[in-house]
Design an enzyme around this catalytic site. Structure first.
Site, PDB file in Angstrom:
ATOM      1  N   ASP A   1      37.733  30.272  33.394  1.00  7.78           N
ATOM      2  CA  ASP A   1      36.651  31.024  32.764  1.00  7.78           C
ATOM      3  C   ASP A   1      36.931  31.255  31.293  1.00  7.78           C
ATOM      4  O   ASP A   1      37.955  30.861  30.756  1.00  7.78           O
ATOM      5  CB  ASP A   1      36.275  32.292  33.538  1.00  7.78           C
ATOM      6  CG  ASP A   1      37.441  33.203  33.761  1.00  7.78           C
ATOM      7  OD1 ASP A   1      38.276  33.296  32.867  1.00  7.78           O
ATOM      8  OD2 ASP A   1      37.507  33.820  34.839  1.00  7.78           O
TER       9      ASP A   1
ATOM     10  N   LYS B   1      31.131  33.074  32.169  1.00  5.43           N
ATOM     11  CA  LYS B   1      31.348  34.522  32.111  1.00  5.43           C
ATOM     12  C   LYS B   1      31.406  35.011  30.700  1.00  5.43           C
ATOM     13  O   LYS B   1      32.422  35.454  30.218  1.00  5.43           O
ATOM     14  CB  LYS B   1      32.623  34.933  32.845  1.00  5.43           C
ATOM     15  CG  LYS B   1      32.402  35.084  34.293  1.00  5.43           C
ATOM     16  CD  LYS B   1      32.933  36.403  34.777  1.00  5.43           C
ATOM     17  CE  LYS B   1      32.786  36.420  36.262  1.00  5.43           C
ATOM     18  NZ  LYS B   1      33.893  35.761  36.920  1.00  5.43           N
TER      19      LYS B   1
ATOM     20  N   MET C   1      36.551  45.522  28.338  1.00  6.75           N
ATOM     21  CA  MET C   1      35.116  45.239  28.207  1.00  6.75           C
ATOM     22  C   MET C   1      34.391  46.393  27.513  1.00  6.75           C
ATOM     23  O   MET C   1      33.273  46.746  27.872  1.00  6.75           O
ATOM     24  CB  MET C   1      34.487  45.004  29.604  1.00  6.75           C
ATOM     25  CG  MET C   1      35.097  43.823  30.319  1.00  6.75           C
ATOM     26  SD  MET C   1      34.611  43.710  32.050  1.00  6.75           S
ATOM     27  CE  MET C   1      35.743  44.838  32.829  1.00  6.75           C
TER      28      MET C   1
HETATM   29  N1  SAH Z   1      41.680  40.145  34.215  1.00  5.22           N
HETATM   30  C1  SAH Z   1      41.706  40.378  32.792  1.00  5.22           C
HETATM   31  C2  SAH Z   1      40.567  41.262  32.325  1.00  5.22           C
HETATM   32  C3  SAH Z   1      39.230  40.639  32.478  1.00  5.22           C
HETATM   33  S1  SAH Z   1      37.963  41.698  31.903  1.00  5.22           S
HETATM   34  C4  SAH Z   1      43.052  40.977  32.393  1.00  5.22           C
HETATM   35  O1  SAH Z   1      43.845  41.337  33.274  1.00  5.22           O
HETATM   36  O2  SAH Z   1      43.323  41.034  31.202  1.00  5.22           O
HETATM   37  C5  SAH Z   1      37.701  41.080  30.297  1.00  5.22           C
HETATM   38  C6  SAH Z   1      38.223  42.029  29.257  1.00  5.22           C
HETATM   39  O3  SAH Z   1      39.627  41.892  29.100  1.00  5.22           O
HETATM   40  C7  SAH Z   1      37.686  41.792  27.879  1.00  5.22           C
HETATM   41  O4  SAH Z   1      36.416  42.347  27.716  1.00  5.22           O
HETATM   42  C8  SAH Z   1      38.707  42.515  27.043  1.00  5.22           C
HETATM   43  O5  SAH Z   1      38.512  43.899  27.106  1.00  5.22           O
HETATM   44  C9  SAH Z   1      39.970  42.228  27.782  1.00  5.22           C
HETATM   45  N2  SAH Z   1      40.727  41.107  27.208  1.00  5.22           N
HETATM   46  C10 SAH Z   1      41.141  40.019  27.841  1.00  5.22           C
HETATM   47  N3  SAH Z   1      41.863  39.236  27.023  1.00  5.22           N
HETATM   48  C11 SAH Z   1      41.909  39.871  25.835  1.00  5.22           C
HETATM   49  C12 SAH Z   1      42.518  39.591  24.581  1.00  5.22           C
HETATM   50  N4  SAH Z   1      43.238  38.481  24.391  1.00  5.22           N
HETATM   51  N5  SAH Z   1      42.374  40.480  23.585  1.00  5.22           N
HETATM   52  C13 SAH Z   1      41.677  41.605  23.775  1.00  5.22           C
HETATM   53  N6  SAH Z   1      41.077  41.919  24.930  1.00  5.22           N
HETATM   54  C14 SAH Z   1      41.187  41.068  25.951  1.00  5.22           C
END
Ligand code: SAH
Length: 477
Positions: free
Chosen positions: A251, A273, A386
């Site tokens: 994704d 997504k 998010m």
């Molecule tokens: N499963 C993922 C989260 C998915 S929800 C985890 O454990 O990280 C998606 C959210 O993750 C985004 O909206 C953001 O808030 C955060 N996110 C994921 N990767 C990121 C990154 N490299 N930098 C900042 N926020 C990130």
């Protein structure tokens, strides 16, 4: 370093058990080489006026505390000239050459015939690395990298396969033997060994052998956390399973450098997504994983961060369970850990925060229904996933429920990547600050006193600027 066209050295693995080796020299270099020789069952004689205590104390080595004499070469199959006297090493090498005894000199410029490689020992697997003398240090660095790819369980796996080799040859017809070994190496047997469950691995292997025609031709799904972006943050297991996959369903949060690691012969399916764009609706996606696995494919479901933190990993697995599809889950570095580490904002700190909680900032019908009352403790760090779009709501509600408007807050965009940007402000200023600086989702919000530490602890520099309206505001701890 020699200049031969083609290979400067011929790599070979010598059956060294019971051969006579002479080590001239007793310092650190000689001791390091001697340890390798002794491990390989060589009968070792050491000659030097001073010999390292480790060698003297090892009763497998026969030590003579004196200078080298020509007669020491008698009966030697291999000689190591490892003294700190370059002229002497050269002289020994010349004598050996005249007598056609293979000699290793402390450095190649001292006229030796062979070099000792850097070795990864996963008995019975041996990996030997040489830079042909160009840089022994580089050889050691490469060894370090390869070692992380070859956990010691590979040794136990090889030993298990060796024990079953004869039985497999007798039982499994030649035509299906390759398929059989593939199933063993890429299926549960290898996984059990890598997980330290050797006895169970042996049981499964025995069962497979009793009914090889009932080989499970169903595929399997690997739910793999890809981490927040930096490919170096992939786990060793994530990388191994990714490399074994026939199909990779990824994704949007999976970063381009990680996508580049998808094997070229694997089919790559984009599951989408974006906030407003649900490329494949979740129920269809869950079923897609089932169908792919049931058609015999090994499916890697590659997800940003950790699959069990706002990752819908649970929903995907529920469907797999319903359909009896085999699966495993590989944790990843979640965005909170990754962004906090690369922004220099510890999520907990003895002086500032005793707990941390993760929340979703995902708006449902324009609203954010969260348990705000539980978020007002000034010693608790809050992390919002998010939340870039809902940041004004988050700020408003936290302050309305009693958290100080001056509470430090940070927004991290594309954390852990070379495009990382960090905006640092307070619950009253962060949204405006980030908007003015053009921050875009996805981003991670961190709220709490720990954000103050950013001023002193930030270490990861990228080309992108940090945005900080708080100069003069920080009470540097
Ligand atoms: N499963 C993922 C989260 C998915 S929800 C985890 O454990 O990280 C998606 C959210 O993750 C985004 O909206 C953001 O808030 C955060 N996110 C994921 N990767 C990121 C990154 N490299 N930098 C900042 N926020 C990130």
């Amino acid at each position: 370093m020699r200049h031969t066209i083609g290979m400067p050295y011929l790599p070979l693995f010598l059956d060294s058990e019971g051969r006579n080796a002479l080590m001239v020299g007793g310092g650190a270099v000689a001791t390091r080489k001697a340890e390798l020789l002794l491990r390989a069952g060589v009968l070792l004689t050491v000659v030097a006026p001073d010999i390292h205590a480790d060698l003297v104390g090892d009763d497998r080595a026969c030590c003579h505390h004196r200078r080298f004499e020509l007669g020491d070469l008698d009966g030697a199959d291999l000689v190591f000239a490892a003294t700190d006297d370059a002229a002497l090493n050269r002289e020994i090498a010349a004598h050996c050459r005249a007598r056609k005894i293979l000699c290793n000199a402390a450095t190649d410029s001292q006229g030796g015939d062979f070099i000792l490689p850097s070795v990864i020992d996963r008995d019975p697997i041996q990996v030997a690395i040489s830079t042909s003398g160009a840089s022994p240090l580089l050889a050691r660095l490469i060894r370090g990298r390869l070692e992380t790819l070859l956990p010691e369980s590979y040794g136990r796996l090889a030993a298990l396969l060796e024990r079953f080799r004869g039985a497999v040859k007798r039982t499994v017809p030649a035509a299906s033997r390759r398929r059989f070994w593939q199933e063993v190496l890429e299926g549960p047997v290898a996984d059990l060994v890598h997980g330290g469950r050797d006895d169970e691995a042996e049981t499964v292997l025995t069962r497979l052998l009793e009914a090889p025609d009932q080989l499970d031709t169903n595929g399997e799904v690997f739910i793999v956390g890809a981490g927040p972006g930096d490919p170096d943050l992939l786990t060793v297991r994530a990388l191994r399973l990714l490399q074994q996959a026939d199909v990779v369903v990824w994704d949007r949060l999976v970063s381009p450098p990680i996508r580049a690691l998808i094997p070229r012969n694997a089919e790559a399916i984009y599951a989408g997504k974006r906030r407003s764009e649900h490329h494949i609706p979740q129920p269809d996606l869950n079923l897609l994983l089932v169908e792919l696995a049931q058609s015999g494919k090994r499916v890697c479901r590659l997800k940003g961060g950790d699959p069990f933190v706002f990752g819908r990993g649970g929903e995907e697995i529920e469907t797999l369970v319903e359909h009896g599809v085999r699966f495993q889950v590989v944790p990843g570095v979640t965005a909170a850990s990754g962004c906090a580490a690369y922004a220099g904002i510890p999520l907990t700190h003895r002086d500032h925060a005793q707990s941390v909680s993760f929340h979703t900032g995902n708006l449902k019908a324009g609203d954010l229904v969260l348990n705000w009352q539980h978020m007002i403790d000034p010693h608790q760090t809050l992390v919002f996933y998010m939340g870039t779009v809902s940041l004004p709501v988050i700020q408003r509600e936290l302050v309305a429920h009693g958290r100080s408007a001056e509470t430090p807050a940070a927004l991290v965009q594309q954390g852990t990547t070379p495009h990382q940007r960090v905006a640092v402000g307070t619950l009253s200023s962060l949204h405006q600050l980030a908007t003015d600086a053009g921050f875009e989702p996805p981003g991670l919000i961190i709220v709490g006193d720990v954000v103050k530490l950013y001023a002193t602890l930030r270490w990861y520099r990228t080309g992108a600027d940090a945005v900080d309206a708080t100069t003069g505001w920080f009470d540097t701890p």
